[in-house]
Enzyme design. Structure first.
Site, PDB file in Angstrom:
ATOM      1  N   HIS A  56      -4.889  -3.191   6.218  1.00 13.59           N
ATOM      2  CA  HIS A  56      -4.492  -3.663   4.782  1.00 13.59           C
ATOM      3  C   HIS A  56      -6.241  -4.035   4.119  1.00 13.59           C
ATOM      4  CE1 HIS A  56      -3.167  -4.980   0.995  1.00 13.59           C
ATOM      5  NE2 HIS A  56      -3.669  -6.283   1.317  1.00 13.59           N
ATOM      6  N   ASP A 113       0.821  -1.124   0.075  1.00  7.73           N
ATOM      7  CA  ASP A 113       0.066  -0.118   0.188  1.00  7.73           C
ATOM      8  C   ASP A 113       0.741   1.045   0.067  1.00  7.73           C
ATOM      9  OD1 ASP A 113      -2.269  -1.767   0.722  1.00  7.73           O
ATOM     10  OD2 ASP A 113      -1.526  -2.013   2.418  1.00  7.73           O
TER      11      ASP A 113
HETATM   12  P1  NAX Z   1      -2.405 -18.141  -4.121  1.00  8.09           P
HETATM   13  O1  NAX Z   1      -3.905 -18.641  -4.127  1.00  8.09           O
HETATM   14  O2  NAX Z   1      -1.864 -17.881  -5.646  1.00  8.09           O
HETATM   15  O3  NAX Z   1      -1.473 -18.734  -3.353  1.00  8.09           O
HETATM   16  C1  NAX Z   1      -1.689 -19.213  -1.883  1.00  8.09           C
HETATM   17  C2  NAX Z   1      -1.385 -20.574  -1.699  1.00  8.09           C
HETATM   18  O4  NAX Z   1      -1.175 -20.753  -0.414  1.00  8.09           O
HETATM   19  C3  NAX Z   1      -1.614 -21.801  -2.287  1.00  8.09           C
HETATM   20  O5  NAX Z   1      -0.638 -22.482  -3.093  1.00  8.09           O
HETATM   21  C4  NAX Z   1      -2.162 -22.591  -1.258  1.00  8.09           C
HETATM   22  O6  NAX Z   1      -2.284 -23.892  -1.316  1.00  8.09           O
HETATM   23  C5  NAX Z   1      -1.453 -22.202   0.087  1.00  8.09           C
HETATM   24  N1  NAX Z   1      -2.023 -22.169   1.383  1.00  8.09           N
HETATM   25  C6  NAX Z   1      -3.008 -21.980   1.819  1.00  8.09           C
HETATM   26  N2  NAX Z   1      -3.172 -22.223   3.222  1.00  8.09           N
HETATM   27  C7  NAX Z   1      -1.966 -22.674   3.485  1.00  8.09           C
HETATM   28  C8  NAX Z   1      -1.240 -23.080   4.518  1.00  8.09           C
HETATM   29  N3  NAX Z   1      -2.069 -22.886   5.632  1.00  8.09           N
HETATM   30  N4  NAX Z   1      -0.367 -23.174   4.612  1.00  8.09           N
HETATM   31  C9  NAX Z   1       0.739 -23.208   3.680  1.00  8.09           C
HETATM   32  N5  NAX Z   1       0.342 -22.835   2.511  1.00  8.09           N
HETATM   33  C10 NAX Z   1      -1.172 -22.563   2.334  1.00  8.09           C
HETATM   34  O7  NAX Z   1      -2.621 -16.627  -3.665  1.00  8.09           O
HETATM   35  P2  NAX Z   1      -1.464 -15.571  -3.833  1.00  8.09           P
HETATM   36  O8  NAX Z   1      -1.877 -14.537  -4.919  1.00  8.09           O
HETATM   37  O9  NAX Z   1      -0.053 -16.006  -3.764  1.00  8.09           O
HETATM   38  O10 NAX Z   1      -1.980 -14.590  -2.388  1.00  8.09           O
HETATM   39  C11 NAX Z   1      -1.579 -14.954  -1.163  1.00  8.09           C
HETATM   40  C12 NAX Z   1      -1.989 -14.225  -0.139  1.00  8.09           C
HETATM   41  O11 NAX Z   1      -1.705 -12.899  -0.056  1.00  8.09           O
HETATM   42  C13 NAX Z   1      -3.664 -14.168  -0.230  1.00  8.09           C
HETATM   43  O12 NAX Z   1      -4.120 -14.428   1.104  1.00  8.09           O
HETATM   44  C14 NAX Z   1      -3.755 -12.610  -0.591  1.00  8.09           C
HETATM   45  O13 NAX Z   1      -5.072 -12.103  -0.213  1.00  8.09           O
HETATM   46  C15 NAX Z   1      -2.820 -11.843  -0.081  1.00  8.09           C
HETATM   47  N6  NAX Z   1      -2.226 -10.765  -0.368  1.00  8.09           N
HETATM   48  C16 NAX Z   1      -1.921  -9.880   0.458  1.00  8.09           C
HETATM   49  C17 NAX Z   1      -1.276  -8.561  -0.006  1.00  8.09           C
HETATM   50  C18 NAX Z   1      -0.947  -7.661   1.101  1.00  8.09           C
HETATM   51  O14 NAX Z   1      -0.452  -6.477   0.533  1.00  8.09           O
HETATM   52  N7  NAX Z   1      -0.869  -7.740   2.505  1.00  8.09           N
HETATM   53  C19 NAX Z   1      -1.435  -8.090  -1.414  1.00  8.09           C
HETATM   54  C20 NAX Z   1      -1.375  -9.178  -2.438  1.00  8.09           C
HETATM   55  C21 NAX Z   1      -2.375 -10.541  -1.847  1.00  8.09           C
HETATM   56  O15 NAX Z   1      -3.496 -10.127  -2.493  1.00  8.09           O
END
Ligand code: NAX
Length: 340
Positions: free
Chosen positions: A200, A172
């Site tokens: 966020h 952000d």
């Molecule tokens: P993806 O869906 O591409 O990847 C997430 C991965 O996490 C998947 O492979 C899933 O199998 C794995 N996973 C789920 N639960 C798990 C656990 N308990 N232990 C280990 N692995 C686990 O998502 P992606 O685009 O990489 O985003 C990941 C996260 O970042 C999401 O929650 C998203 O909302 C968050 N974000 C946060 C941002 C921030 O600024 N704080 C910005 C970007 C993003 O939106």
């Protein structure tokens, strides 16, 4: 993929000693960018990285594919790689942890159900960190709802200094710098003292009250109408805008901001007076203790410290209170659910 040899090194130890870095959600889209940036040496310099890739379900096989590609990249800094779904294995002796994996919001899902689903992840991960990670571990929560996930984590890891558990609002912060750089027609490096307060989420408050351009106050350079009508909502809703245009949520920019956050934490701020970091509040600026909120932060002796003494005007107070009240609601919900 071998289990790590004994690693008891500190993240601040000698330059030749490896660093143990854990990444959850390692097979996801952010992980796919983050891991390559880490192995470029952008955070830990020329030290080898022992990677612990944490995944769940089908992500475990995909993580193996990611590890194969990391190997194929012939990175001189790649140490050993462990792929696991067990946080106690993944976080063993960890010096740096990127918690990217989280439960995404399902269509029509209530906020309380989303918080509960993530509490089921971040509660046990907190306990595992508490038990097996290095006590000076640096933790960055990226997975949403990032602030409250970090609050759950911290509550479940009482032996780890709360200042070591952070959530990411650097994306952000960077989005705000980019908008300001375009508006003022200056390089991002000319900008200083940008602050993102609060959650966020769309309630966040990107605040330019203290902004400096080339070391001078930016007061008067930006009109209030642009700030409240365009800048604040654009930064706060940039994630949704990216999804609409790209068809997927922000990934490379999120990974890049995670790198910025951890690089600064390890090496010091790069020419900025402060950056935005979400961490458990110590009561500063009226944010209740334990609530994980974004603040302007500096590094003091390797620890994030909230910048003190800023005067808060009525507009800022109202915006900070609004985002903090959303955080408080989330915090109360996870408290009722027994996660904190
Ligand atoms: P993806 O869906 O591409 O990847 C997430 C991965 O996490 C998947 O492979 C899933 O199998 C794995 N996973 C789920 N639960 C798990 C656990 N308990 N232990 C280990 N692995 C686990 O998502 P992606 O685009 O990489 O985003 C990941 C996260 O970042 C999401 O929650 C998203 O909302 C968050 N974000 C946060 C941002 C921030 O600024 N704080 C910005 C970007 C993003 O939106």
């Amino acid at each position: 993929m071998t289990q790590s040899a004994e690693t008891t090194y500190s993240a601040d130890a000698g330059v030749h000693e490896p660093v143990n870095v854990a990444v959850t959600g390692a097979a996801g889209q952010i992980g796919y960018s983050l891991l390559w940036r880490l192995l470029n040496g952008e955070v830990f310099g020329a030290r080898k990285l022992n990677l612990r890739l944490l995944e769940v379900g089908p992500g475990l096989k995909a993580a193996e594919g990611v590890a194969m590609e990391l190997l194929d990249s012939a990175f001189p800094l790649l140490g050993d790689v462990v792929i696991t779904d067990d946080p106690k294995v993944g976080f063993a002796d960890a010096h740096a942890v990127f918690l990217v994996g989280a439960k995404p919001r399902q269509a029509g899902q209530e906020r309380a159900d989303l918080l509960a689903a993530n509490g089921g992840i971040f509660g046990p991960q907190g306990k595992a960190l508490d038990e097996v990670a290095s006590k000076d571990v640096r933790v960055l929560v990226v997975g949403n709802p990032a602030n409250t996930n970090a609050a759950i984590l911290s509550a479940n890891a009482p032996s780890i200094d709360p200042r070591q558990i952070t959530a990411m609002t650097r994306l952000d912060h960077n989005r705000a710098l980019a908008q300001l750089s375009q508006k003022l027609d200056v390089p991002v490096t000319a900008l200083n003292r940008m602050t993102v307060w609060g959650n966020h989420s769309a309630s966040q408050f990107p605040d330019v009250t203290e902004l400096q351009v080339d070391g001078e106050s930016a007061a008067g350079k930006l009109d209030q109408e642009w700030l409240t009508g365009e800048f604040i909502p654009r930064v706060a809703k940039r994630g949704a805008e990216i999804i609409e245009v790209r068809g997927h949520s922000s990934a490379a920019s999120a990974a890049s901001s995670a790198i910025d956050h951890m690089r600064d934490w390890v090496n010091g701020l790069q020419g900025q007076d402060w950056v935005s970091v979400a961490l458990p509040s110590d009561g500063s600026y009226g944010v209740p203790e334990g609530v994980v909120s974004s603040f302007p932060c500096r590094l003091v002796d390797g620890h994030w410290e909230i910048v003190q003494g800023l005067e808060i005007n009525d507009f800022q107070r109202q915006r900070i209170d609004a985002t903090v009240s959303e955080l408080l609601e989330e915090f109360e919900t996870v408290k009722e659910l027994g996660f904190v």
